[in-house]
Enzyme design. Structure first.
Site, PDB file in Angstrom:
ATOM      1  N   GLU A  92      -8.005  -6.887   8.962  1.00 18.67           N
ATOM      2  CA  GLU A  92      -7.202  -6.094   9.908  1.00 18.67           C
ATOM      3  C   GLU A  92      -7.622  -4.626   9.904  1.00 18.67           C
ATOM      4  OE1 GLU A  92      -3.030  -6.744   8.879  1.00 18.67           O
ATOM      5  OE2 GLU A  92      -3.670  -8.705   8.141  1.00 18.67           O
ATOM      6  N   CYS A 105      -7.787   2.962  10.260  1.00 18.99           N
ATOM      7  CA  CYS A 105      -7.522   2.500   8.911  1.00 18.99           C
ATOM      8  C   CYS A 105      -8.310   1.192   8.751  1.00 18.99           C
ATOM      9  CB  CYS A 105      -6.017   2.267   8.781  1.00 18.99           C
ATOM     10  SG  CYS A 105      -5.534   1.448   7.265  1.00 18.99           S
ATOM     11  N   CYS A 112      -6.978  -9.161  -1.484  1.00 17.21           N
ATOM     12  CA  CYS A 112      -6.954  -8.152  -2.549  1.00 17.21           C
ATOM     13  C   CYS A 112      -6.576  -8.817  -3.861  1.00 17.21           C
ATOM     14  CB  CYS A 112      -5.938  -7.065  -2.192  1.00 17.21           C
ATOM     15  SG  CYS A 112      -5.942  -5.671  -3.329  1.00 17.21           S
ATOM     16  N   CYS A 116      -0.095  -5.782  -6.116  1.00 22.65           N
ATOM     17  CA  CYS A 116       1.077  -4.889  -6.035  1.00 22.65           C
ATOM     18  C   CYS A 116       2.236  -5.652  -5.379  1.00 22.65           C
ATOM     19  CB  CYS A 116       0.743  -3.647  -5.207  1.00 22.65           C
ATOM     20  SG  CYS A 116      -0.636  -2.701  -5.877  1.00 22.65           S
ATOM     21  N   CYS A 119       3.177  -5.174  -1.497  1.00 28.05           N
ATOM     22  CA  CYS A 119       2.098  -5.163  -0.505  1.00 28.05           C
ATOM     23  C   CYS A 119       1.801  -6.556   0.040  1.00 28.05           C
ATOM     24  CB  CYS A 119       0.848  -4.577  -1.146  1.00 28.05           C
ATOM     25  SG  CYS A 119      -0.552  -4.440  -0.026  1.00 28.05           S
ATOM     26  N   CYS A 333      -1.059  -3.280   6.671  1.00 29.79           N
ATOM     27  CA  CYS A 333      -2.159  -4.245   6.605  1.00 29.79           C
ATOM     28  C   CYS A 333      -1.867  -5.409   5.659  1.00 29.79           C
ATOM     29  CB  CYS A 333      -3.438  -3.546   6.197  1.00 29.79           C
ATOM     30  SG  CYS A 333      -4.238  -2.858   7.648  1.00 29.79           S
TER      31      CYS A 333
HETATM   32  N1  SAH Z   1      -5.844  -0.733  -2.444  1.00 29.93           N
HETATM   33  C1  SAH Z   1      -5.778   0.589  -1.945  1.00 29.93           C
HETATM   34  C2  SAH Z   1      -5.733   0.709  -0.422  1.00 29.93           C
HETATM   35  C3  SAH Z   1      -4.902  -0.272   0.363  1.00 29.93           C
HETATM   36  S1  SAH Z   1      -3.169  -0.099   0.506  1.00 29.93           S
HETATM   37  C4  SAH Z   1      -4.586   1.295  -2.538  1.00 29.93           C
HETATM   38  O1  SAH Z   1      -3.827   0.684  -3.274  1.00 29.93           O
HETATM   39  O2  SAH Z   1      -4.435   2.487  -2.321  1.00 29.93           O
HETATM   40  C5  SAH Z   1      -2.851   1.320   1.419  1.00 29.93           C
HETATM   41  C6  SAH Z   1      -1.521   1.978   1.049  1.00 29.93           C
HETATM   42  O3  SAH Z   1      -0.396   1.256   1.599  1.00 29.93           O
HETATM   43  C7  SAH Z   1      -1.311   2.036  -0.444  1.00 29.93           C
HETATM   44  O4  SAH Z   1      -0.796   3.279  -0.809  1.00 29.93           O
HETATM   45  C8  SAH Z   1      -0.297   0.941  -0.644  1.00 29.93           C
HETATM   46  O5  SAH Z   1       0.326   1.084  -1.862  1.00 29.93           O
HETATM   47  C9  SAH Z   1       0.575   1.092   0.583  1.00 29.93           C
HETATM   48  N2  SAH Z   1       1.424  -0.056   0.871  1.00 29.93           N
HETATM   49  C10 SAH Z   1       1.198  -1.348   0.654  1.00 29.93           C
HETATM   50  N3  SAH Z   1       2.247  -2.111   1.032  1.00 29.93           N
HETATM   51  C11 SAH Z   1       3.152  -1.253   1.530  1.00 29.93           C
HETATM   52  C12 SAH Z   1       4.463  -1.429   2.089  1.00 29.93           C
HETATM   53  N4  SAH Z   1       5.026  -2.630   2.193  1.00 29.93           N
HETATM   54  N5  SAH Z   1       5.121  -0.332   2.488  1.00 29.93           N
HETATM   55  C13 SAH Z   1       4.552   0.909   2.393  1.00 29.93           C
HETATM   56  N6  SAH Z   1       3.339   1.131   1.873  1.00 29.93           N
HETATM   57  C14 SAH Z   1       2.646   0.057   1.442  1.00 29.93           C
END
Ligand code: SAH
Length: 350
Positions: A92, A105, A112, A116, A119, A333
């Protein structure tokens, strides 16, 4: 096995062209077609002879992103793409319009590994790294579809960029090249969950890009509950690496802090965060958590987010609340790839 010609630097392409006994000006021509124009087939390279195009076709392939679905936000015009790759995998990208131009983006991996808990990117599992060409093709596909020039890149799509370090560096090299998209390093942001060794590797390259850390917690207790990577690289080591990064590169480091109700949004949490970041050249982005249904996290109230911001500001920490874009099109994403994998339709598709 053919080589992905879009994942070569200009120097590497020069070497390949020499091997094929072709004059070296051809390398620049081909590079231009691939990286400036974003050609997806050799037949589109109209200043090359048919013989040469056939020769290239025999030896190489061009990685590309095919638009599988496209979503346009009715609220703010944000566009989200679900792209299909050469091997049928999905990723995406999101294009956002700001005052200063268009930002994309991009994804760096198919899925991944980081896990987390808030996410969506991990939901459909990890498949593979993206090649440099595939990362760049997201920009070409979006630009050519929208008919606009994209001037800024954030690596905040699916995947962990520093877990695909070599391909990401190659990608940066190509998008920065004046014979290609020619995007300045200062307009590029890499976001990481905090892979400390790679932060130092990136620092040593001394690129003028912006490093963003997904921090999301002020201490190890909270961070380890939501971000498994913290067990390997605890928060003290992440912040230490950021201090070094800011010192060596002279660049301000950004922190992403997603606010989740009752998890990391109290006044104490804010004060602890201030203590953690004291004296560091940085900026904190507060993000209202996007409620991914499967993740079950609840967003902090507007008032609590504002209070959190005020604590940071009154302790001289640079901070802002991130504006939410594309909230009507699942713009976080990972969600589209997951829905696709489950075989669910998405009613926002156009
Ligand atoms: N792996 C990298 C980049 C991808 S995520 C990283 O962790 O930075 C991009 C951003 O979106 C990260 O800061 C992530 O923590 C955040 N993110 C992921 N899921 C989210 C959600 N449900 N709400 C808000 N931010 C989110």
């Amino acid at each position: 096995m053919k080589t992905d010609i879009k994942s070569l630097t200009l120097n590497q392409l020069n070497n390949e062209i020499n091997k094929l006994n072709l004059p070296s000006f051809r390398a620049k021509q081909i590079y231009n077609w691939l990286h400036k124009v974003g050609c997806t087939t050799f037949d589109q390279m109209t200043n090359l002879s048919k013989d040469l195009r056939d020769k290239l076709e025999e030896n190489y392939y061009i990685s590309y992103c095919q638009i599988e679905n496209k979503y346009v936000s009715k609220i703010d015009g944000t566009v989200k793409y679900l792209f299909k790759l050469n091997d049928g995998e999905y990723i995406e990208s999101v294009v956002m319009k700001y005052k200063y131009g268009y930002t994309i983006c991009v994804s760096s991996q198919v899925g991944c590994k980081m896990g987390c808990t808030f996410c969506a990117s991990t939901l459909a599992g990890f498949k593979r790294n993206l090649t440099a060409g595939e990362i760049e093709s997201q920009i070409h596909a979006a630009q050519n579809d929208l008919g606009v020039r994209i001037s800024h890149i954030v690596m905040m799509g699916i995947g962990e960029p520093l877990d695909n370090f070599d391909n990401v560096i190659l990608f940066l090299n190509n998008v920065n090249n004046e014979n290609g998209l020619n995007i300045s390093m200062r307009n590029i942001t890499i976001s990481t969950c905090g892979i400390v060794d790679k932060i130092y590797d990136l620092m040593n390259l001394d690129l003028q890009l912006t490093l963003t850390i997904s921090l999301h917690a002020p201490n190890n207790d909270i961070r380890s509950k939501t971000m498994p990577v913290n067990n390997k690289y605890p928060i003290e080591e992440v912040i230490k690496a950021c201090r070094e990064y800011a010192r060596v590169t002279g660049r301000r480091v950004s922190f992403e802090y997603t606010l989740i109700k009752g998890v990391n949004d109290s006044r104490e949490n804010a004060l602890e965060l201030c203590e953690r970041l004291k004296g560091l050249l940085c900026h904190v982005n507060l993000i209202p958590v996007n409620d991914v249904k499967e993740r079950g996290n609840v967003c902090s109230s507007k008032a609590d987010i504002q209070k959190f911001l005020n604590v940071l500001k009154s302790n001289s920490i640079n901070a802002t609340i991130r504006r939410t874009l594309g909230s009507d099109i699942n713009a976080s994403c990972g969600q589209l790839r997951y829905l696709k994998k489950r075989g669910d339709a998405d009613e926002n598709c156009c």
